[in-house]
Design an enzyme around this catalytic site. Structure first.
Site, PDB file in Angstrom:
ATOM      1  N   SER A  50      36.961  46.310  37.641  1.00 33.31           N
ATOM      2  CA  SER A  50      35.990  47.558  38.996  1.00 33.31           C
ATOM      3  C   SER A  50      37.283  46.556  39.504  1.00 33.31           C
ATOM      4  O   SER A  50      38.044  45.467  39.468  1.00 33.31           O
ATOM      5  CB  SER A  50      35.227  46.561  39.604  1.00 33.31           C
ATOM      6  OG  SER A  50      35.251  44.723  40.136  1.00 33.31           O
ATOM      7  N   CYS A  51      37.304  47.337  40.618  1.00 31.40           N
ATOM      8  CA  CYS A  51      38.508  47.166  41.702  1.00 31.40           C
ATOM      9  C   CYS A  51      39.017  46.124  42.025  1.00 31.40           C
ATOM     10  O   CYS A  51      37.338  46.262  42.271  1.00 31.40           O
ATOM     11  CB  CYS A  51      38.557  48.636  42.593  1.00 31.40           C
ATOM     12  SG  CYS A  51      39.343  49.778  42.233  1.00 31.40           S
ATOM     13  N   PRO A  52      40.250  46.058  42.800  1.00 30.10           N
ATOM     14  CA  PRO A  52      41.303  45.781  42.066  1.00 30.10           C
ATOM     15  C   PRO A  52      42.249  45.658  40.829  1.00 30.10           C
ATOM     16  O   PRO A  52      43.108  45.801  40.576  1.00 30.10           O
ATOM     17  CB  PRO A  52      41.924  46.608  42.843  1.00 30.10           C
ATOM     18  CG  PRO A  52      41.597  43.995  44.275  1.00 30.10           C
ATOM     19  CD  PRO A  52      40.362  44.722  43.416  1.00 30.10           C
ATOM     20  N   VAL A  53      41.258  45.359  40.105  1.00 27.75           N
ATOM     21  CA  VAL A  53      41.889  44.627  39.143  1.00 27.75           C
ATOM     22  C   VAL A  53      43.227  45.216  37.758  1.00 27.75           C
ATOM     23  O   VAL A  53      43.699  45.123  37.715  1.00 27.75           O
ATOM     24  CB  VAL A  53      40.245  43.990  38.014  1.00 27.75           C
ATOM     25  CG1 VAL A  53      41.240  43.190  37.009  1.00 27.75           C
ATOM     26  CG2 VAL A  53      39.714  43.207  39.218  1.00 27.75           C
TER      27      VAL A  53
END
Lengths: 69, 356
Positions: A10-13
């Site tokens: 999931s963001c921002p990974v």
């Protein structure tokens, strides 16, 4: 070409992983991801770092892109 | 500025303006929209807590989820997915609610409060920035909650929207199951829970904002996070739009009253305003999105985000039953302890979920 798999993250990974690969000196990278949001964000980051973005697979739940300096 | 940035600016301006209009039409002060407060009201209307002044089935929340769902379905983005540390996210949702109710608002209401001249919200905003900064520290050190998987069935993604559609039916139908005790829904006779814009307007605004927030990926913790991490200002523009939109209409309607004292549904215990939103900023950054973004994602089929939403509603019930929530009189001892525990637990999770 180095591969980077950010599917399901999931963001921002996904953006962070891409940035880390670029900072580590990658000039060519094949990135695989799953969400539309991560596709937008990763391609935005790559473009802002002077990479050419070539989207090779573009499904709603899976994408692959090549980025090159 | 490119087209996307103009669109998110417009989205922000409209959300800010709608928020002021909702207050004009009956919502509580500086609370045209507040994801945390409204989820707390929903916990109350379902009888999950006994705070009689904050019970209402807020149609804005229902509209946001359903609006995001319809938009995601039309754009082909609706996909059931989940399995990324779901229980951890549920617990984090509970703590995010504790932080929000110590401050008295989610990040969205923080902007609206600042746009109403509430200086306490500026203190909270500083805490929010610091909290997001803390989350960014963990992200930079390899924090992530694990990969989510797409499900082979979309049913799981429809569950939360269907439940909220059922709640809307209960609200509109108004049936009483138990004439002696009231219910299924309980409604405040006084206090913030009794203050509400007409159902149709609240629902319509929720649907429209759900549509725009889904398209723009608007996220308030994300705005600050992306700016710190990669100097990207896209989401921050939406943030700014909300502030300006609300500020202009607050001045027009005469709601703008600058100062620390006498602000609607707010307190002036600075350290707890700071730490409350610090906890929210930290938790939201670890979760990948603020309370608003979690609602929108749960409308898109993200079951992990749905777990956060349910965690926030359950967390709100604990907040009132355990006397953790603040009131205009301030934050009680138990709320202060819970907020500190929340920050400790998030720090623990932040360290534990590092991956090289």
């Amino acid at each position: 070409m180095n591969k980077l798999d950010v599917r399901g993250l999931s963001c921002p990974v996904p953006v962070l992983r891409t940035k880390k690969a670029i900072d580590d000196g990658a000039t060519e990278l094949l990135i695989m991801g799953s969400s539309q949001v991560s596709k937008e964000n990763v391609s935005k980051l790559a473009a802002s770092q002077g990479f050419k973005v070539n989207i090779k697979v573009d499904h709603k739940d899976l994408w692959e892109m090549e980025i090159k300096k | 500025m490119n087209r996307n940035k103009w669109f998110i600016l417009l989205t922000g301006l409209l959300i800010g303006a709608f928020a002021a209009i909702l207050v004009k039409m009956g919502n509580p002060g500086n609370m045209g929209f507040c994801i945390a407060c409204f989820e707390r009201d929903i916990a109350g209307t379902l009888g999950l807590h006994r705070a009689g002044v904050v019970q209402y089935m807020r149609p804005e929340i229902i509209g946001l989820i359903l609006g995001a769902m319809f938009t995601a379905m039309f754009s082909g983005e609706f996909k059931a997915r989940g399995g990324s540390a779901t229980l951890v996210r549920f617990i984090m949702g509970m703590f995010m609610m504790i932080g929000a109710l110590v401050f008295l608002g989610c990040p969205l209401r923080d902007i609206l409060r600042m746009a109403g001249g509430d200086y306490n919200a500026v203190v909270g905003f500083l805490g929010f920035i610091a909290g997001v900064g803390g989350g960014v520290y963990f992200l930079k050190n390899g924090f992530n909650l694990g990969r989510a998987e797409y499900s082979h069935s979309n049913v799981g993604g429809y569950l939360l929207p269907i439940i909220f559609a059922f709640f809307l039916f209960l609200l509109l139908k108004g049936t009483i199951f138990n004439p002696e005790a009231g219910g299924p829904l309980f409604f405040s006779a006084e206090g913030p829970g009794s203050m509400a814009a007409p159902i149709g307007i609240s629902l319509g605004v929720g649907l429209l904002v759900g549509f725009m927030a889904q398209r723009t990926r608007l996220c308030l913790s994300g705005g600050i996070r992306d700016f710190i991490l990669i100097r990207d200002n896209y989401l921050l523009i939406g943030f700014l739009g909300i502030f300006v939109g609300a500020l202009v209409l607050n001045i027009v309607f005469g709601f703008f009253k600058p100062g620390f004292a006498e602000q609607p549904i707010a307190h002036s215990m600075h350290i707890w305003n700071f730490l409350g939103l610090f906890l929210v900023g930290l938790t939201a950054t670890l979760l990948g999105g603020c309370p608003l973004r979690q609602l929108i994602l749960s409308g898109e089929g993200d079951m992990d985000a749905a777990a956060v939403v349910v965690g926030m509603i359950v967390g709100a019930a604990f907040c009132h039953n355990f006397m953790l929530a603040a009131s205009p009189a301030g934050v009680g001892n138990y709320g202060q302890i819970a907020c500190i525990i929340g920050i400790i637990v998030m720090t623990w999770i932040g360290f534990s979920y590092r991956e090289a």
